[in-house]
Design a protein around this motif. Structure first.
Motif, short mmCIF file in Angstrom:
data_model
loop_
_atom_site.label_atom_id
_atom_site.label_comp_id
_atom_site.label_asym_id
_atom_site.label_seq_id
_atom_site.Cartn_x
_atom_site.Cartn_y
_atom_site.Cartn_z
N ARG A 96 -15.20 1.29 -6.43
CA ARG A 96 -15.98 2.40 -5.88
C ARG A 96 -15.18 3.24 -4.88
NH1 ARG A 96 -22.10 -0.06 -6.22
NH2 ARG A 96 -21.50 -2.01 -7.25
N GLY A 155 -23.59 -5.60 -9.99
CA GLY A 155 -23.82 -4.20 -10.35
C GLY A 155 -22.84 -3.65 -11.35
N SER A 157 -21.21 7.60 -8.21
CA SER A 157 -22.42 7.18 -7.50
C SER A 157 -22.18 5.87 -6.77
CB SER A 157 -23.58 7.02 -8.49
OG SER A 157 -24.72 6.47 -7.85
N ASN A 195 -24.56 3.83 -6.13
CA ASN A 195 -25.57 2.92 -6.67
C ASN A 195 -25.44 2.88 -8.18
OD1 ASN A 195 -27.77 1.35 -7.28
ND2 ASN A 195 -29.29 2.69 -6.32
N ARG A 243 -30.08 2.24 -11.96
CA ARG A 243 -30.89 3.44 -12.16
C ARG A 243 -32.35 3.11 -12.39
NH1 ARG A 243 -28.75 8.23 -10.35
NH2 ARG A 243 -26.61 7.56 -9.92
N ASP A 301 -28.61 -3.25 -7.81
CA ASP A 301 -27.18 -3.24 -7.50
C ASP A 301 -27.00 -3.86 -6.11
OD1 ASP A 301 -24.56 -2.76 -6.87
OD2 ASP A 301 -24.62 -0.61 -7.24
N TYR A 324 -25.03 -1.83 -3.36
CA TYR A 324 -25.56 -0.57 -2.82
C TYR A 324 -26.09 -0.72 -1.39
CZ TYR A 324 -28.66 3.45 -2.23
OH TYR A 324 -29.31 4.56 -1.73
N PRO A 325 -26.96 -1.70 -1.08
CA PRO A 325 -27.42 -1.81 0.32
C PRO A 325 -26.30 -2.17 1.29
CG PRO A 325 -28.24 -3.64 -1.02
CD PRO A 325 -27.66 -2.64 -1.96
N ARG A 341 -24.66 1.10 2.08
CA ARG A 341 -25.51 1.85 3.01
C ARG A 341 -25.39 1.28 4.43
NH1 ARG A 341 -27.04 6.68 1.17
NH2 ARG A 341 -28.47 6.65 2.95
#
Length: 251
Positions: free
Chosen positions: A24, A198, A211, A213, A216, A222, A225-226, A229
């Protein structure tokens, strides 16, 4: 039991570094981080990937090539041009080695702003650190194996990062479901990704490559993702502003 716990601890820790840092961040620039943080994740990748350490630079370049040439002869890892998963991963290794050793000429567009720490990559990817980590794993198994079948976990542990790559690059281009109509064979491998953090939402990823995340649908959770964040909230990384065009949207 200790061996099984050890195996899955390395599985998820090394996979975290691969999906968060190599994939990522390095490949898609989905978020930014300072040079100090970048070096921290280089070292963390070395610790968690151990004997199968992958250069973030080489990984990023090769992954960008995968997105640019998906399912063509120029794709570094396509099931469409390999006899089996072992054949595909051997071809991948040859391409990776050329990029990592800087003996393969790479188009400038694939190298733009990739993280690069040549001295560390030269050390971490060399023979002796790989032997050191292999001996560490073997020693742990020697003392904690309680059943002969547990020795079967040692080979995939030694090749952990390529094993992760094989699962996605082979199986997620052959099996699963498609949420998005794409001009390639990418698929979402499993509906709830408890195995690959993920990464198995591969069809989603090819549709929205930058993205943060990968999930979808409501069931496509995923786990990274958190974490992204949270790291953004405490300013370890810098997330893109809402609506901002991703830097490498073409990948």
């Amino acid at each position: 039991m200790a061996v099984v716990i050890f195996f899955f601890s390395i599985w998820y820790l090394s996979l975290f570094c691969q999906t968060f840092f190599h994939h990522r961040y390095a490949s898609h620039a989905a978020f930014k981080m300072s040079k100090g943080a970048e070096k921290f994740f280089y070292v963390l990748s070395f610790i968690t990937q151990g004997s199968s350490y992958l250069s973030p630079r080489a990984y990023a370049i090769m992954h960008r090539m995968h997105h640019a040439f998906t399912d063509t002869e120029k794709d570094p890892h396509s099931p469409s041009y390999s006899k089996n998963v072992v054949d595909m991963m051997w071809k991948t290794y040859i391409i990776y080695a050329g990029i990592s050793n800087r003996t393969t000429e790479v188009e400038a567009k694939f190298t733009k702003n990739v993280p690069d720490w040549p001295a560390f990559d030269k050390f971490a990817g060399s023979m002796w650190p790989r032997i050191f980590w292999s001996l560490c794993y073997f020693t742990f198994f020697w003392f904690f194996v309680t059943s002969p079948w547990q020795w079967l976990l040692l080979p995939p542990l030694l090749l952990m990062a390529p094993v992760h790559g094989a699962i996605i690059n082979w199986y997620a281009h052959k099996y699963g479901y498609e949420s998005h109509d794409m001009p390639n064979t990418s698929k979402n491998l499993i509906p709830v990704d408890f195995l690959m953090l993920g990464e198995s939402y591969h069809n989603n990823h090819h549709k929205f490559p930058s993205s943060i995340n990968f999930g979808r649908k409501w069931h496509e959770l995923d786990p990274i993702y958190p974490i992204i964040r949270l790291l953004g909230a405490v300013h370890v990384i810098k997330l893109p502003k809402k609506g901002a065009a991703p830097e490498f949207s073409e990948w």
